[in-house]
Design an enzyme around this catalytic site. Structure first.
Site, PDB file in Angstrom:
ATOM      1  N   GLN A 139       0.847  -1.205   0.000  1.00 14.15           N
ATOM      2  CA  GLN A 139       0.000   0.000   0.000  1.00 14.15           C
ATOM      3  C   GLN A 139       0.877   1.247   0.000  1.00 14.15           C
ATOM      4  O   GLN A 139       0.369   2.359  -0.069  1.00 14.15           O
ATOM      5  CB  GLN A 139      -0.879   0.015   1.253  1.00 14.15           C
ATOM      6  CG  GLN A 139      -1.801  -1.173   1.366  1.00 14.15           C
ATOM      7  CD  GLN A 139      -2.417  -1.256   2.757  1.00 14.15           C
ATOM      8  OE1 GLN A 139      -3.414  -0.605   3.061  1.00 14.15           O
ATOM      9  NE2 GLN A 139      -1.821  -2.050   3.619  1.00 14.15           N
TER      10      GLN A 139
ATOM     11  N   HIS B 106      -1.474   1.484  -4.237  1.00 13.42           N
ATOM     12  CA  HIS B 106      -1.912   2.874  -4.058  1.00 13.42           C
ATOM     13  C   HIS B 106      -1.096   3.855  -4.889  1.00 13.42           C
ATOM     14  O   HIS B 106      -1.069   5.047  -4.587  1.00 13.42           O
ATOM     15  CB  HIS B 106      -1.878   3.256  -2.567  1.00 13.42           C
ATOM     16  CG  HIS B 106      -2.921   2.543  -1.753  1.00 13.42           C
ATOM     17  ND1 HIS B 106      -2.935   2.513  -0.376  1.00 13.42           N
ATOM     18  CD2 HIS B 106      -4.005   1.815  -2.143  1.00 13.42           C
ATOM     19  CE1 HIS B 106      -3.989   1.807   0.048  1.00 13.42           C
ATOM     20  NE2 HIS B 106      -4.638   1.360  -1.005  1.00 13.42           N
TER      21      HIS B 106
ATOM     22  N   VAL C  16       3.467   4.180  -0.994  1.00 13.06           N
ATOM     23  CA  VAL C  16       3.726   4.942  -2.224  1.00 13.06           C
ATOM     24  C   VAL C  16       5.143   5.504  -2.216  1.00 13.06           C
ATOM     25  O   VAL C  16       5.504   6.286  -3.086  1.00 13.06           O
ATOM     26  CB  VAL C  16       2.693   6.088  -2.367  1.00 13.06           C
ATOM     27  CG1 VAL C  16       1.292   5.523  -2.571  1.00 13.06           C
ATOM     28  CG2 VAL C  16       2.709   7.035  -1.155  1.00 13.06           C
TER      29      VAL C  16
HETATM   30  P1  OAD Z   1      -1.519   2.986   9.066  1.00 14.23           P
HETATM   31  O1  OAD Z   1      -0.864   4.249   9.512  1.00 14.23           O
HETATM   32  O2  OAD Z   1      -2.996   2.906   9.127  1.00 14.23           O
HETATM   33  O3  OAD Z   1      -0.950   1.767   9.926  1.00 14.23           O
HETATM   34  C1  OAD Z   1       0.425   1.633  10.154  1.00 14.23           C
HETATM   35  C2  OAD Z   1       0.648   0.391  10.963  1.00 14.23           C
HETATM   36  O4  OAD Z   1       2.040   0.180  11.095  1.00 14.23           O
HETATM   37  C3  OAD Z   1       0.060   0.440  12.382  1.00 14.23           C
HETATM   38  O5  OAD Z   1      -0.714  -0.725  12.606  1.00 14.23           O
HETATM   39  C4  OAD Z   1       1.317   0.447  13.280  1.00 14.23           C
HETATM   40  O6  OAD Z   1       1.120  -0.250  14.511  1.00 14.23           O
HETATM   41  C5  OAD Z   1       2.294  -0.284  12.409  1.00 14.23           C
HETATM   42  N1  OAD Z   1       3.721  -0.030  12.684  1.00 14.23           N
HETATM   43  C6  OAD Z   1       4.302   1.089  13.153  1.00 14.23           C
HETATM   44  N2  OAD Z   1       5.639   0.930  13.242  1.00 14.23           N
HETATM   45  C7  OAD Z   1       5.904  -0.335  12.792  1.00 14.23           C
HETATM   46  C8  OAD Z   1       7.097  -1.099  12.606  1.00 14.23           C
HETATM   47  N3  OAD Z   1       8.300  -0.600  12.895  1.00 14.23           N
HETATM   48  N4  OAD Z   1       6.984  -2.356  12.111  1.00 14.23           N
HETATM   49  C9  OAD Z   1       5.763  -2.875  11.803  1.00 14.23           C
HETATM   50  N5  OAD Z   1       4.609  -2.197  11.959  1.00 14.23           N
HETATM   51  C10 OAD Z   1       4.675  -0.945  12.433  1.00 14.23           C
HETATM   52  O7  OAD Z   1      -0.951   2.674   7.602  1.00 14.23           O
HETATM   53  P2  OAD Z   1      -1.553   1.715   6.484  1.00 14.23           P
HETATM   54  O8  OAD Z   1      -2.196   0.529   7.094  1.00 14.23           O
HETATM   55  O9  OAD Z   1      -0.491   1.507   5.493  1.00 14.23           O
HETATM   56  O10 OAD Z   1      -3.803   5.199   1.760  1.00 14.23           O
HETATM   57  O11 OAD Z   1      -2.668   2.635   5.867  1.00 14.23           O
HETATM   58  C11 OAD Z   1      -3.355   2.192   4.735  1.00 14.23           C
HETATM   59  C12 OAD Z   1      -3.629   3.332   3.817  1.00 14.23           C
HETATM   60  O12 OAD Z   1      -4.272   4.403   4.530  1.00 14.23           O
HETATM   61  C13 OAD Z   1      -2.408   3.992   3.227  1.00 14.23           C
HETATM   62  O13 OAD Z   1      -1.911   3.324   2.096  1.00 14.23           O
HETATM   63  C14 OAD Z   1      -2.918   5.347   2.872  1.00 14.23           C
HETATM   64  C15 OAD Z   1      -3.659   5.657   4.141  1.00 14.23           C
HETATM   65  O14 OAD Z   1      -4.658   6.613   4.042  1.00 14.23           O
HETATM   66  C16 OAD Z   1      -3.865   6.116   0.809  1.00 14.23           C
HETATM   67  O15 OAD Z   1      -3.207   7.133   0.848  1.00 14.23           O
HETATM   68  C17 OAD Z   1      -4.810   5.759  -0.285  1.00 14.23           C
END
Ligand code: OAD
Length: 242
Positions: free
Chosen positions: A101, A119, A103
């Site tokens: 996901q 994305h 970018v």
């Molecule tokens: P989120 O910000 O929603 O989630 C990030 C996740 O990474 C959380 O569950 C954290 O606990 C975890 N995390 C943080 N540090 C970490 C580490 N060192 N190792 C492993 N995990 C860790 O981000 P996404 O799930 O990617 O979309 O969000 C999905 C989409 O929402 C993105 O692609 C973006 C956003 O709006 C668009 O822009 C279309």
């Protein structure tokens, strides 16, 4: 601590689908979206910055915010987790599909060939009104955002905004990877954004094992066969070594 059980699942899997989110790049210094203190959506309202309506209403504001994020990712480096995934895929051709996901281009910069960018890409832009074929990049007029001097069409970041469809080829490739996999690793995503999160549910429904790697609880934990409460980089380094 690496998990011997998961290591043996990885060793024995016919095909591994990997779904990554912003947490994958956190250890490179890229902010996530939803982490309470540091996430981008804790500071900015996505409706003001990550929709087509917002861009049409305030093109400079949105363009400048993406320029700020572009500058940020250009200054950081892929981390050990990106490299571990890329090296595994190279050592095991055809056994791993990477769906991201993110970018930020860090998987690609780590040498991961064939990463499926659900994305889009922060490092590229495209025409806002794609059907207008009159414009040529050479004729671009500098600005925030650059525009076509003939018709006024604007350049926009080539990312997927809220309310937009995913690139159809990327979604089809991701769905094919889900069909093919018997193991899915879900790394660094909160699992709240669809259709991406639905890919993990689909893998689970098809009988694939699902492993979540995340230091915090996620929406996908209930379908996980194993949850590793770890950060991505060190965890992947130890899970993916041969
Ligand atoms: P989120 O910000 O929603 O989630 C990030 C996740 O990474 C959380 O569950 C954290 O606990 C975890 N995390 C943080 N540090 C970490 C580490 N060192 N190792 C492993 N995990 C860790 O981000 P996404 O799930 O990617 O979309 O969000 C999905 C989409 O929402 C993105 O692609 C973006 C956003 O709006 C668009 O822009 C279309």
């Amino acid at each position: 601590m690496s998990d011997q059980g998961v290591r043996s699942w990885i060793r024995d899997a016919r095909h591994i689908a990997v779904l990554t989110g912003a947490g994958m790049s956190a250890e490179s210094g890229v902010p996530t979206f939803r982490d309470a203190q540091t996430g981008l959506w804790a500071q900015f309202n996505p409706q003001d910055l990550a929709t087509e309506e917002a861009f049409r209403a305030h093109p400079q504001r949105v363009w400048d915010w993406y320029q700020f994020r572009r500058d940020l990712v250009r200054e950081v480096q892929p981390n050990a987790g990106h490299y571990a995934l890329a090296a595994f895929a190279q050592r095991h051709p055809g056994r791993m599909s990477l769906i991201t996901q993110n970018v930020d281009g860090l998987h690609q910069r780590a040498g991961h060939v064939g990463a499926i960018a659900l994305h889009g890409s922060l490092l590229q832009d495209r025409w806002l009104d794609a059907q207008q074929a009159c414009c040529s990049v050479e004729a671009l007029e500098d600005g925030h955002p650059p525009r076509c001097p003939v018709c006024g069409n604007l350049r926009r970041p080539a990312v997927v905004w809220f309310g937009e469809h995913l690139p159809p080829e990327a979604l089809a490739a991701a769905e094919a990877a889900v069909q093919a996999c018997d193991l899915m690793l879900v790394i660094g995503t909160s699992g709240v954004v669809y259709p991406a999160a639905g890919l993990a549910l689909g893998a689970h429904q098809r009988g694939a094992r699902v492993v979540v790697i995340n230091p915090e609880p996620t929406e996908l934990d209930p379908v996980a066969d194993r949850v590793l409460r770890e950060r991505a980089a060190q965890c992947l380094l130890s899970l993916l070594e041969d």
